[in-house]
Scaffold this motif. Sequence first.
Motif, PDB file in Angstrom:
ATOM      1  N   ASN A  99     -12.243  81.347 -16.656  1.00  6.23           N
ATOM      2  CA  ASN A  99     -11.573  82.546 -16.441  1.00  6.23           C
ATOM      3  C   ASN A  99     -11.461  83.402 -17.590  1.00  6.23           C
ATOM      4  O   ASN A  99     -10.819  83.119 -18.500  1.00  6.23           O
ATOM      5  CB  ASN A  99     -10.390  82.240 -15.972  1.00  6.23           C
ATOM      6  N   SER A 100     -12.220  84.572 -17.449  1.00  5.54           N
ATOM      7  CA  SER A 100     -12.259  85.319 -18.587  1.00  5.54           C
ATOM      8  C   SER A 100     -11.020  86.291 -18.823  1.00  5.54           C
ATOM      9  O   SER A 100     -10.914  87.155 -19.886  1.00  5.54           O
ATOM     10  CB  SER A 100     -13.508  86.194 -18.808  1.00  5.54           C
ATOM     11  N   PHE A 101      -9.935  86.252 -18.002  1.00  3.88           N
ATOM     12  CA  PHE A 101      -8.719  87.101 -17.987  1.00  3.88           C
ATOM     13  C   PHE A 101      -7.840  86.159 -18.370  1.00  3.88           C
ATOM     14  O   PHE A 101      -7.565  84.963 -17.990  1.00  3.88           O
ATOM     15  CB  PHE A 101      -8.600  87.434 -16.455  1.00  3.88           C
ATOM     16  N   VAL A 102      -7.237  86.504 -19.587  1.00  4.64           N
ATOM     17  CA  VAL A 102      -5.979  85.880 -20.325  1.00  4.64           C
ATOM     18  C   VAL A 102      -4.824  86.628 -19.957  1.00  4.64           C
ATOM     19  O   VAL A 102      -4.840  88.020 -20.217  1.00  4.64           O
ATOM     20  CB  VAL A 102      -6.346  85.975 -21.705  1.00  4.64           C
ATOM     21  N   GLU A 103      -3.699  86.024 -19.438  1.00  8.72           N
ATOM     22  CA  GLU A 103      -2.611  86.715 -18.858  1.00  8.72           C
ATOM     23  C   GLU A 103      -1.469  86.187 -20.058  1.00  8.72           C
ATOM     24  O   GLU A 103      -1.301  84.894 -20.317  1.00  8.72           O
ATOM     25  CB  GLU A 103      -2.194  86.363 -17.553  1.00  8.72           C
ATOM     26  N   LEU A 104      -0.476  87.013 -20.595  1.00  5.73           N
ATOM     27  CA  LEU A 104       0.372  86.738 -21.704  1.00  5.73           C
ATOM     28  C   LEU A 104       1.551  87.526 -21.074  1.00  5.73           C
ATOM     29  O   LEU A 104       1.603  88.525 -20.967  1.00  5.73           O
ATOM     30  CB  LEU A 104      -0.012  87.252 -22.948  1.00  5.73           C
ATOM     31  N   THR A 105       2.694  86.664 -20.914  1.00 10.97           N
ATOM     32  CA  THR A 105       4.098  87.246 -20.505  1.00 10.97           C
ATOM     33  C   THR A 105       4.802  87.569 -21.969  1.00 10.97           C
ATOM     34  O   THR A 105       5.171  86.760 -22.747  1.00 10.97           O
ATOM     35  CB  THR A 105       5.133  86.334 -19.761  1.00 10.97           C
ATOM     36  N   VAL A 106       5.288  88.840 -22.085  1.00 13.78           N
ATOM     37  CA  VAL A 106       5.874  89.394 -23.308  1.00 13.78           C
ATOM     38  C   VAL A 106       6.972  89.690 -22.987  1.00 13.78           C
ATOM     39  O   VAL A 106       7.321  90.202 -21.948  1.00 13.78           O
ATOM     40  CB  VAL A 106       5.088  90.155 -24.170  1.00 13.78           C
ATOM     41  N   ASP A 107       8.004  89.994 -24.028  1.00 14.49           N
ATOM     42  CA  ASP A 107       9.320  90.544 -24.013  1.00 14.49           C
ATOM     43  C   ASP A 107       8.825  91.997 -24.030  1.00 14.49           C
ATOM     44  O   ASP A 107       8.327  92.440 -24.941  1.00 14.49           O
ATOM     45  CB  ASP A 107      10.238  90.002 -25.036  1.00 14.49           C
ATOM     46  N   ARG A 108       9.513  92.727 -22.998  1.00 12.22           N
ATOM     47  CA  ARG A 108       9.228  94.081 -22.944  1.00 12.22           C
ATOM     48  C   ARG A 108       9.690  94.983 -24.175  1.00 12.22           C
ATOM     49  O   ARG A 108       8.684  95.670 -24.618  1.00 12.22           O
ATOM     50  CB  ARG A 108      10.068  94.834 -21.680  1.00 12.22           C
ATOM     51  N   GLU A 109      10.916  94.707 -24.487  1.00 10.33           N
ATOM     52  CA  GLU A 109      11.250  95.664 -25.716  1.00 10.33           C
ATOM     53  C   GLU A 109      10.508  95.263 -27.017  1.00 10.33           C
ATOM     54  O   GLU A 109      10.070  96.178 -27.780  1.00 10.33           O
ATOM     55  CB  GLU A 109      12.748  95.300 -26.056  1.00 10.33           C
ATOM     56  N   THR A 110      10.315  93.960 -27.196  1.00  9.95           N
ATOM     57  CA  THR A 110       9.710  93.575 -28.332  1.00  9.95           C
ATOM     58  C   THR A 110       8.036  94.197 -28.361  1.00  9.95           C
ATOM     59  O   THR A 110       7.569  94.681 -29.397  1.00  9.95           O
ATOM     60  CB  THR A 110       9.598  92.227 -28.619  1.00  9.95           C
ATOM     61  N   PHE A 111       7.587  94.219 -27.430  1.00 10.32           N
ATOM     62  CA  PHE A 111       6.111  94.499 -27.159  1.00 10.32           C
ATOM     63  C   PHE A 111       5.836  96.026 -27.150  1.00 10.32           C
ATOM     64  O   PHE A 111       4.877  96.680 -27.592  1.00 10.32           O
ATOM     65  CB  PHE A 111       5.438  93.748 -25.981  1.00 10.32           C
ATOM     66  N   THR A 112       6.705  96.704 -26.597  1.00 15.76           N
ATOM     67  CA  THR A 112       6.657  98.061 -26.495  1.00 15.76           C
ATOM     68  C   THR A 112       6.810  98.669 -27.782  1.00 15.76           C
ATOM     69  O   THR A 112       6.092  99.665 -28.151  1.00 15.76           O
ATOM     70  CB  THR A 112       7.830  98.582 -25.712  1.00 15.76           C
ATOM     71  N   GLU A 113       7.616  98.075 -28.716  1.00 17.55           N
ATOM     72  CA  GLU A 113       7.858  98.482 -30.126  1.00 17.55           C
ATOM     73  C   GLU A 113       6.696  98.150 -31.022  1.00 17.55           C
ATOM     74  O   GLU A 113       6.191  98.910 -31.863  1.00 17.55           O
ATOM     75  CB  GLU A 113       9.282  97.774 -30.664  1.00 17.55           C
ATOM     76  N   THR A 114       5.996  96.929 -30.678  1.00 23.14           N
ATOM     77  CA  THR A 114       4.805  96.436 -31.624  1.00 23.14           C
ATOM     78  C   THR A 114       3.881  96.035 -30.454  1.00 23.14           C
ATOM     79  O   THR A 114       3.770  94.583 -30.445  1.00 23.14           O
ATOM     80  CB  THR A 114       5.522  95.358 -32.478  1.00 23.14           C
ATOM     81  N   PRO A 115       2.976  96.693 -29.871  1.00 20.41           N
ATOM     82  CA  PRO A 115       2.345  96.084 -28.952  1.00 20.41           C
ATOM     83  C   PRO A 115       0.972  95.592 -29.328  1.00 20.41           C
ATOM     84  O   PRO A 115       0.005  96.120 -29.210  1.00 20.41           O
ATOM     85  CB  PRO A 115       2.103  97.525 -28.016  1.00 20.41           C
ATOM     86  N   ASP A 116       1.275  94.452 -29.988  1.00 17.69           N
ATOM     87  CA  ASP A 116      -0.077  93.803 -30.828  1.00 17.69           C
ATOM     88  C   ASP A 116      -0.065  92.230 -30.180  1.00 17.69           C
ATOM     89  O   ASP A 116       0.626  91.538 -29.789  1.00 17.69           O
ATOM     90  CB  ASP A 116       0.167  93.622 -32.245  1.00 17.69           C
ATOM     91  N   VAL A 117      -1.339  91.925 -30.313  1.00 21.49           N
ATOM     92  CA  VAL A 117      -1.836  90.526 -29.971  1.00 21.49           C
ATOM     93  C   VAL A 117      -2.543  89.961 -31.160  1.00 21.49           C
ATOM     94  O   VAL A 117      -3.928  90.629 -31.281  1.00 21.49           O
ATOM     95  CB  VAL A 117      -2.564  90.340 -28.841  1.00 21.49           C
TER      96      VAL A 117
END
Length: 342
Positions: A99-117
Amino acid sequence: MKNIYSLIRLSAVLSLLIFFSASNAKAQVVEEAVCSYEDECLLIAYETIQEESPDSPTLLVVLSVFLNNSGNCSNYDGLVFQPAGGALTLLTRAQLAENSFVELTVDRETFTETPDVLISPFRYRRIPFFGFVIPVPMPPIVDLQARLDSEDPCLPITPLAVELISFTGKATESGINLEWSTASEENNSHFDVERSTDGKSFEKIAKIEGNGNSNTVIKYSFNDTNPQFGENYYRLRQADFDGQFEYSKTIAVNNIIPEEMQVMMYPNPCRGGDCEVLVRGNRQSTQTLLELKDMSGRVVLSKVVQNGLVRFTADEINNRKGLFILTATSGNEVVQQRVILE
């Protein structure tokens, strides 16, 4: 008990080692990208960032990942994904190939401020004296950045096309009944029902049409009439009209293997000469001889079938009516049921 405690303590230490290695390696990133990255080994890109609702505290970050298997790329046994505001996720090469699709659940506030992986490859290493292997992260390849907080973001936050609020399964006499419901739908083409015996390799067994667009609760169901004996795993692949899709959670349903063979025609009486027979063979055999006999004992219909749901067609019944004996034979076991054809 001491050995178990030592093993648990060692596992905890190793988990922390992996976590801090990935966390502290950000300063060592060789290259950075905005929304996608490609080298001789890896192609990775943001696909979408979705929300269940505008007030949802979490976001679903979806990446597409392709890992080559040639040259130096074979040194990678898999990848470690560390999103800002989300849990560290480790996926093997085999999992990424499936499965080439990777799904990551993140905290909205944290990821919106620093949208990095942050993405790092890993290698398996054997631990001396213990005889097992652990994943050891290598230097990070890329810090993927979505730029959600810029004036020109490469990806907007979009609402989920379908809000799935339940997905359950239950073993019944006629198979495994799956039920699911949606709270809202947008551009929903259909659901593919997929089944697996190991929770890893799935096959499509049905397609259920969606309802396009909806703001009300809609209930769906599907009856798997030919499940495997034992544990069965199911997931839904929801597809939009534009080709986008996403997977539901995976559920497990135990189809209990009967100690004794079972056979049942339904409906009984069977009208119109189009009948279904549920066959559950014993543990030693997966094939069963079905015979339909009239009251004199003469066989009027005979067929060898696999365990599961079998259909007697109108042509096979051949306009026969009255009382008959349905006999199922598997190994040394024989069971019978009186049936009426109308």
